[in-house]
Write a protein that holds these residues in place. Structure first.
Motif, PDB file in Angstrom:
ATOM      1  N   UNK A   1       0.993  -1.601  -0.197  1.00 49.99           N
ATOM      2  CA  UNK A   1       0.201  -0.076  -0.174  1.00 49.99           C
ATOM      3  C   UNK A   1       0.813   1.265  -0.148  1.00 49.99           C
ATOM      4  N   UNK A   2       2.042   1.464  -0.686  1.00 47.51           N
ATOM      5  CA  UNK A   2       2.818   2.234  -0.603  1.00 47.51           C
ATOM      6  C   UNK A   2       3.309   2.607  -1.925  1.00 47.51           C
ATOM      7  N   UNK A   3       2.841   3.484  -2.586  1.00 45.75           N
ATOM      8  CA  UNK A   3       3.141   4.004  -4.197  1.00 45.75           C
ATOM      9  C   UNK A   3       4.010   4.218  -4.586  1.00 45.75           C
ATOM     10  N   UNK A   4       4.968   5.053  -4.354  1.00 46.30           N
ATOM     11  CA  UNK A   4       6.469   4.459  -4.311  1.00 46.30           C
ATOM     12  C   UNK A   4       7.331   3.853  -4.738  1.00 46.30           C
ATOM     13  N   UNK A   5       6.941   2.601  -4.186  1.00 42.24           N
ATOM     14  CA  UNK A   5       7.805   1.214  -4.941  1.00 42.24           C
ATOM     15  C   UNK A   5       7.362   0.157  -4.165  1.00 42.24           C
ATOM     16  N   UNK A   6       7.929  -0.960  -3.778  1.00 42.18           N
ATOM     17  CA  UNK A   6       7.626  -2.335  -3.338  1.00 42.18           C
ATOM     18  C   UNK A   6       7.747  -1.931  -1.931  1.00 42.18           C
ATOM     19  N   UNK A   7       6.679  -2.849  -0.824  1.00 44.48           N
ATOM     20  CA  UNK A   7       7.236  -2.833   0.700  1.00 44.48           C
ATOM     21  C   UNK A   7       7.785  -4.238   1.157  1.00 44.48           C
ATOM     22  N   UNK A   8       9.528  -3.700   1.794  1.00 47.28           N
ATOM     23  CA  UNK A   8       9.649  -4.806   1.886  1.00 47.28           C
ATOM     24  C   UNK A   8       9.700  -4.717   3.921  1.00 47.28           C
ATOM     25  N   UNK A   9       9.798  -6.102   4.617  1.00 50.42           N
ATOM     26  CA  UNK A   9      10.270  -6.232   5.977  1.00 50.42           C
ATOM     27  C   UNK A   9      12.383  -5.846   5.690  1.00 50.42           C
TER      28      UNK A   9
ATOM     29  N   UNK B   1      11.680   2.064   0.967  1.00 45.85           N
ATOM     30  CA  UNK B   1      12.487   2.064   2.153  1.00 45.85           C
ATOM     31  C   UNK B   1      13.113   3.099   3.021  1.00 45.85           C
ATOM     32  N   UNK B   2      13.096   3.305   3.948  1.00 43.42           N
ATOM     33  CA  UNK B   2      13.120   4.380   4.814  1.00 43.42           C
ATOM     34  C   UNK B   2      15.452   5.314   4.166  1.00 43.42           C
ATOM     35  N   UNK B   3      15.333   4.231   3.380  1.00 45.88           N
ATOM     36  CA  UNK B   3      16.964   4.763   2.527  1.00 45.88           C
ATOM     37  C   UNK B   3      16.370   5.410   1.142  1.00 45.88           C
ATOM     38  N   UNK B   4      17.554   6.927   1.385  1.00 44.77           N
ATOM     39  CA  UNK B   4      17.380   7.695   0.171  1.00 44.77           C
ATOM     40  C   UNK B   4      17.622   6.208  -0.673  1.00 44.77           C
ATOM     41  N   UNK B   5      16.614   6.226  -2.343  1.00 47.10           N
ATOM     42  CA  UNK B   5      17.301   4.940  -3.664  1.00 47.10           C
ATOM     43  C   UNK B   5      18.429   5.800  -3.967  1.00 47.10           C
TER      44      UNK B   5
END
Length: 535
Positions: A377-385, A405-409
Motif C-alpha cells: 500500500x506504498x505508492x512509491x515502491x514495493x514494501x519489504x521487511x 524503504x527508509x533509505x534514500x534511493x
C-alpha cells in the motif's frame, strides 16, 4: 716601541698557542664536513628508500593490472551446467542492486537466471559526464556476461523485459525488446525465488509535455539524446539569419531538479561551454545560459547547509541561475511555464530541457503491487521487511530503487542491499541443508546437535545500511563531500575534494577495465579537450 725582550715573549706565547688554534680549527672543520656527510648520507638513504618503495608500488600496480587483464580475458571455460535438483533464482534487472547481488552470490548453491532489457551494468554516477563528452559512454558500462561468465557455475542471461510476474504460479513473462526479433519473442520462466532489482523510471508528476520535449538522465540512450540535442541547439544557433531572440532561446539550457544528478549535469554543461565551446564557437561566446529549476527551498537537500551555500555561491560565480521554490506547470516544445516563489506564472524559453526530478515505479511493479492490495500500500515502491523480502510473500525479494524503504534511493544503498541479499541466500541454503540433516538424524544426541546448527543458521541478521558519505561535482574542478565522522559529519568542498571525488568514483568502478578507460578519458580531455562533433 716594545723592547726586544717583550717582543720575544709575545712571539714565544704565539708559537705555544698556534697548535691549539690549529687543533680547534681542524676540529670544527672536521665536524662541519662530518655533518655534511651525514646529511648527504641521510638524503641518499631516504632517496634510495623512496625508490625502493616506488619500485614495489609500481611492480604491484603493474602486477594487479596485468592480472586483471588476464582475468578479464579468460572467463570460466566449462562452467557447471544447470542442476535440476537445485532451486532457481530469477534476477530481474542489471542495475546497482542486481549486479552487486550477481557478483556476490554463490552460484554453486542455486541456478541463476538474469533477465534485463539491457545486457550491461551502467555506472550511473558518471553518466552526466557522458552527456558532454568528458567520458565516453562505453567507459562506464560493464557487460553482464563479463561478470556471469567468471562464475564457476552457469548463469543464464536474457536480454528481455519482464512484462508480468505471476506470484501464484511462480513464473515471469519476458519479451524480447530488441529491434531484431526472431520467430519466438516471448517466453515464460519459472522460479523458486525471485529477486526484483528493476529500478525505477523518471517521475514526471503528470505534467504534459515532459516525455515529448524533455530529456531524462537515467540511461545510456538518455545521455546520447542530450548530447545530440545540445549540439543541435548550438549548430542551429550558429545558422545564418537567426534572430537574436531565437539565438537566446536556443542557447538557454534548462535543468529541472536540484538533486545530485541535476547539479552534476549543470556543472558538466558549464565546463563544456566554458572550456570547449567558447573556443570553437567564438561568435556564440557569452550567449550561452544555464538555468536550474528546483521546487524545494534549496538544492541538494541531503547535504549540509554549509555545502548547499557553497554550491549556490559557486554556481553564482559560474553564472548558473538557480530558481528555487519554482514549480514547472507546463512543458511545451520551445518553452516551459513555471510558477515562481511568489506564486506568479512566467514563461521560460529553452533550447534544451533536462528533467532530473526523481523516481516513480515501473509498470511491472505496479501490476505486482496490485496482486497484494493490503500488503503493498506504498505508492512509491514495493514494501519489504528488514530482510528485503517483499511484504505479503515468502519467495520474492526486492531491492534498490524498486522498493520503498527508509533509505534514500542511491547507488550506495542498492549496492549494499545486493551484497546483503547474497549472504541471505547463502543462509537460506544452509537452513535447508540443516533441516535435511535433522530429518536424517538417528540418535537423540545427533538430533540435538543438528537442531543447534539449524537454530544458528536461522538467525539471519536484518539489513543494516552503512552510510559512507555523499559526493557531488559542482563544476570548475570543484566538488563537495559530506562524510560521516564519529557522531557527526565532515563537510568539505573545493579542488582537493574534487580529487577525492575522482578517486572515490574510480575505486567504485566494477572492473579494472572500466578504471583504465575512465582514467584514459579524463587524460584525453585534459590534453585534447572534449569532442564537439555531433553523434
Amino acid at each position: 716601541m716594545l723592547s726586544s725582550a717583550t717582543t720575544n715573549v709575545l712571539r714565544a706565547t704565539a708559537r705555544r698557542q698556534m697548535p691549539i688554534v690549529q687543533r680547534t680549527f681542524q676540529h670544527r672543520f672536521n665536524s662541519t664536513v662530518a655533518a655534511q656527510t651525514v646529511k648527504q648520507t641521510t638524503k641518499k638513504r631516504r632517496w634510495n628508500n623512496f625508490k625502493k618503495v616506488a619500485a614495489v608500488g609500481v611492480a604491484g600496480f603493474l602486477g594487479i593490472t596485468f592480472y586483471g587483464m588476464y582475468y578479464h580475458r579468460h572467463p570460466t571455460e566449462n562452467p557447471v551446467a544447470f542442476d535440476p535438483k537445485k532451486k532457481t533464482i530469477v534476477v530481474l534487472g542489471s542495475g546497482w542492486a542486481s549486479t552487486s547481488f550477481l557478483k556476490s552470490i554463490d552460484t554453486s548453491l542455486y541456478n541463476i537466471v538474469v533477465v534485463s532489457p539491457r545486457n550491461y551494468f551502467l555506472f550511473t554516477p558518471l553518466l552526466p559526464s557522458c552527456t558532454v563528452g568528458t567520458i565516453d559512454i562505453r567507459s562506464v558500462i560493464e557487460p553482464i556476461r563479463f561478470i556471469t561468465r567468471h562464475k564457476a557455475n552457469e548463469v543464464k542471461v536474457y536480454e528481455a523485459e519482464c512484462t508480468d510476474i505471476d506470484a501464484e504460479n511462480k513464473t515471469v513473462t519476458i519479451v524480447d525488446n530488441s529491434d531484431v526479433k526472431g520467430e519466438n519473442w516471448t517466453s515464460t520462466i519459472p522460479y523458486d525465488y525471485l529477486v526484483i532489482g528493476v529500478g525505477a523510471q523518471s517521475q514526471t508528476f503528470g505534467i504534459k509535455g515532459v516525455e515529448e520535449y524533455g530529456c531524462f538522465l537515467k540511461e545510456v540512450w538518455d545521455a546520447q539524446k542530450i548530447r545530440s540535442k545540445l549540439m543541435d541547439c548550438i549548430e542551429t544557433a550558429a545558422f545564418p539569419g537567426q534572430s537574436p531572440e531565437e539565438i537566446e532561446r536556443l542557447l538557454h539550457m534548462v535543468v529541472v531538479g536540484g538533486g545530485p544528478t541535476g547539479i552534476e549535469y549543470a556543472a558538466e554543461l558549464h565546463d563544456f561551454l566554458v572550456e570547449d565551446l567558447t573556443r570553437w564557437y567564438h561568435s556564440l561566446a557569452g550567449k550561452l545560459k544555464i538555468t536550474l529549476v528546483e521546487a524545494m527551498p534549496n538544492v541538494l537537500p541531503a547535504f549540509s547547509k554549509q555545502l548547499i551555500d557553497y554550491t549556490e555561491s559557486t554556481f553564482k560565480e559560474q553564472k548558473i541561475e538557480i530558481h528555487t521554490k519554482t514549480q514547472v506547470k507546463e512543458v511545451h516544445e520551445k518553452e516551459i511555464i513555471v510558477q515562481n516563489a511568489k506564486g506568479e506564472k512566467e514563461s521560460m524559453p529553452y533550447g534544451l530541457l533536462v528533467w532530473a526530478t526523481g523516481n516513480t515505479t515501473r509498470p511491472v511493479i505496479k501490476k505486482l503491487m496490485a496482486q497484494y492490495p493490503e500488503a503493498q500500500n506504498v505508492r512509491r515502491g514495493l514494501a519489504v521487511d528488514d530482510w528485503l523480502r517483499m511484504t505479503g510473500t515468502q519467495d520474492i525479494f526486492a531491492l534498490g530503487d524498486a522498493t520503498a524503504t527508509k533509505y534514500a534511493p542511491t547507488a550506495q544503498v542498492a549496492s549494499q542491499q545486493g551484497k546483503y541479499l547474497a549472504r541471505v541466500f547463502a543462509q537460506l541454503y544452509a537452513i535447508e541443508q540443516h533441516e535435511a540433516e535433522l530429518d536424517a538424524a538417528q540418535t537423540a544426541e545427533e538430533k540435538a546437535k543438528r537442531t543447534r546448527r539449524l537454530e544458528k543458521a536461522k538467525d539471519i541478521k536484518p539489513f543494516h545500511y552503512s552510510h559512507q558519505g555523499s559526493l557531488c561535482y559542482i563544476g570548475s574542478d570543484k566538488a563537495i563531500a559530506d562524510l560521516p565522522f564519529g557522531p557527526g559529519n565532515v563537510a568539505s568542498g573545493g579542488v582537493a575534494t574534487f580529487a577525492f571525488w575522482r578517486s572515490a568514483y574510480i575505486s567504485n568502478l566494477f572492473s579494472a577495465r572500466n578504471k583504465w578507460l575512465v582514467i584514459t578519458d579524463w587524460t584525453k580531455k585534459t590534453f585534447w579537450g572534449r569532442d564537439i562533433s555531433r553523434e
